[in-house]
Scaffold this active site. Structure first.
Site, mmCIF file in Angstrom:
data_model
loop_
_atom_site.group_PDB
_atom_site.id
_atom_site.type_symbol
_atom_site.label_atom_id
_atom_site.label_comp_id
_atom_site.label_asym_id
_atom_site.label_seq_id
_atom_site.Cartn_x
_atom_site.Cartn_y
_atom_site.Cartn_z
ATOM 1 N N PRO A 146 0.559 -0.991 -0.183
ATOM 2 C CA PRO A 146 -0.319 -0.002 -0.033
ATOM 3 C C PRO A 146 0.308 0.909 -0.011
ATOM 4 O O PRO A 146 0.432 2.552 0.560
ATOM 5 C CB PRO A 146 -0.616 -0.019 1.618
ATOM 6 C CG PRO A 146 0.410 -0.682 1.734
ATOM 7 C CD PRO A 146 0.927 -1.493 1.532
ATOM 8 N N GLU A 147 2.353 0.961 -0.602
ATOM 9 C CA GLU A 147 3.378 2.682 -0.094
ATOM 10 C C GLU A 147 2.211 3.754 -0.892
ATOM 11 O O GLU A 147 2.097 5.214 -0.750
ATOM 12 C CB GLU A 147 4.427 2.272 -0.569
ATOM 13 C CG GLU A 147 5.160 1.319 0.307
ATOM 14 C CD GLU A 147 4.845 -0.028 0.628
ATOM 15 O OE1 GLU A 147 5.394 -1.254 1.309
ATOM 16 O OE2 GLU A 147 4.068 -0.787 -0.057
ATOM 17 N N VAL A 148 1.760 3.007 -2.159
ATOM 18 C CA VAL A 148 1.627 4.610 -2.788
ATOM 19 C C VAL A 148 0.277 5.238 -2.208
ATOM 20 O O VAL A 148 0.792 6.474 -2.280
ATOM 21 C CB VAL A 148 1.563 3.865 -4.506
ATOM 22 C CG1 VAL A 148 -0.112 3.312 -4.552
ATOM 23 C CG2 VAL A 148 1.869 5.290 -5.311
ATOM 24 N N LEU A 152 3.649 7.189 -1.188
ATOM 25 C CA LEU A 152 5.241 6.555 -0.753
ATOM 26 C C LEU A 152 6.099 5.537 -1.587
ATOM 27 O O LEU A 152 4.955 4.952 -2.791
ATOM 28 C CB LEU A 152 5.495 5.754 1.008
ATOM 29 C CG LEU A 152 5.795 7.083 2.006
ATOM 30 C CD1 LEU A 152 5.915 5.949 3.220
ATOM 31 C CD2 LEU A 152 7.002 7.799 2.003
#
Length: 257
Positions: A146-148, A152
């Site tokens: 899920p970084e985006v 991130l």
């Protein structure tokens, strides 16, 4: 032999040729911190030639729910986004490189790594599972990057490992949407080698480890090295690698090694 690293919540157990590495912070769903990555990096320093299989697990109901929430602080705490943002760019990159070392060694020559994944494998947890050579999922397992969605990017070796497993298009879609991938889909697209009921996870891991240890160490290590190089070599390079490896194996067999 058991070694516990309280600061990183990482426990190691050695049984002959098998080293089991366990994230041991179940009350926080094995959330990770820089201390976790340092502890993982130190595990690599303990490897010897007798270790052939490394099993990576998470204690409790989740493999790892990703980063400890305290790291998202914009303040100056150790390992936080704020601390990294305050560093010169080169120093921040070096810090992240040290974090990546806690993951990249899981594909070191001489070992085969197996992730036993139950429950959530999110963010850093997903990247730890992807860093391993093989993965067994339980039926309730979910992997997510899920970084985006947090502004991130995946930075713990996850992008290259994911593309190697599922290809460019699927990797791009998974990372840009941050959606969860369940166990059945993970099996279908090549992330999970096997999906089993939760109660069968220990047995499935034991069976796979036994199968990995059955061939000779020399042949297994040479074959694993060939498979890894085949991901990026062109055909001519890989054909040469096969020739070199086979001549060495024949010499070893004839000499009794």
């Amino acid at each position: 032999m058991t070694d516990t690293s309280p600061d990183g919540w990482v426990r190691t157990d050695r049984d002959g040729a098998v080293l089991t590495v366990t994230l041991d912070r179940p009350e926080q769903l094995n959330a990770q911190t820089p201390a976790t990555w340092a502890a993982l990096r130190r595990v690599a320093d303990t490897l010897d030639d007798d270790v052939r299989v490394v099993v990576v697990r998470g204690e409790g109901r989740a493999f790892s729910a990703g980063l400890d929430r305290s790291l998202f602080s914009t303040g100056e705490g150790s390992g936080t986004l704020g601390e990294l943002a305050a560093m010169p760019e080169g120093l921040a990159q070096e810090r992240i490189r040290s974090y990546q070392q806690g993951f990249r060694w899981l594909r070191s020559p001489g070992i085969v790594s197996v992730a036993a994944v139950q429950g959530h494998a999110i963010g850093a947890g997903a990247q730890l599972a992807l860093a391993c050579d093989l993965r067994i999922f339980t039926e309730d397992a979910q992997l997510r990057l899920p970084e985006v969605t947090l502004g991130l990017v995946p930075d713990l070796t996850g992008t290259s490992n994911l593309v190697d497993l599922v290809g460019y298009g699927r990797a791009l879609e998974m990372c840009l949407t941050g959606r969860a991938v369940g166990a059945s889909e993970a099996r279908a697209i090549g992330i999970a080698n096997l999906v089993v009921p939760l109660d069968d996870l220990d047995g499935a891991v034991a069976d796979l480890v036994a199968a990995l240890l059955a061939p000779s160490a020399g042949a297994s290590r040479a074959t694993a090295e060939l498979i890894r190089s085949a991901v990026h070599n062109d055909h001519e390079e890989q054909d040469e690698a096969e020739r070199v490896a086979q001549v060495r194996r024949i010499a070893d067999l004839v000499s009794g090694r």
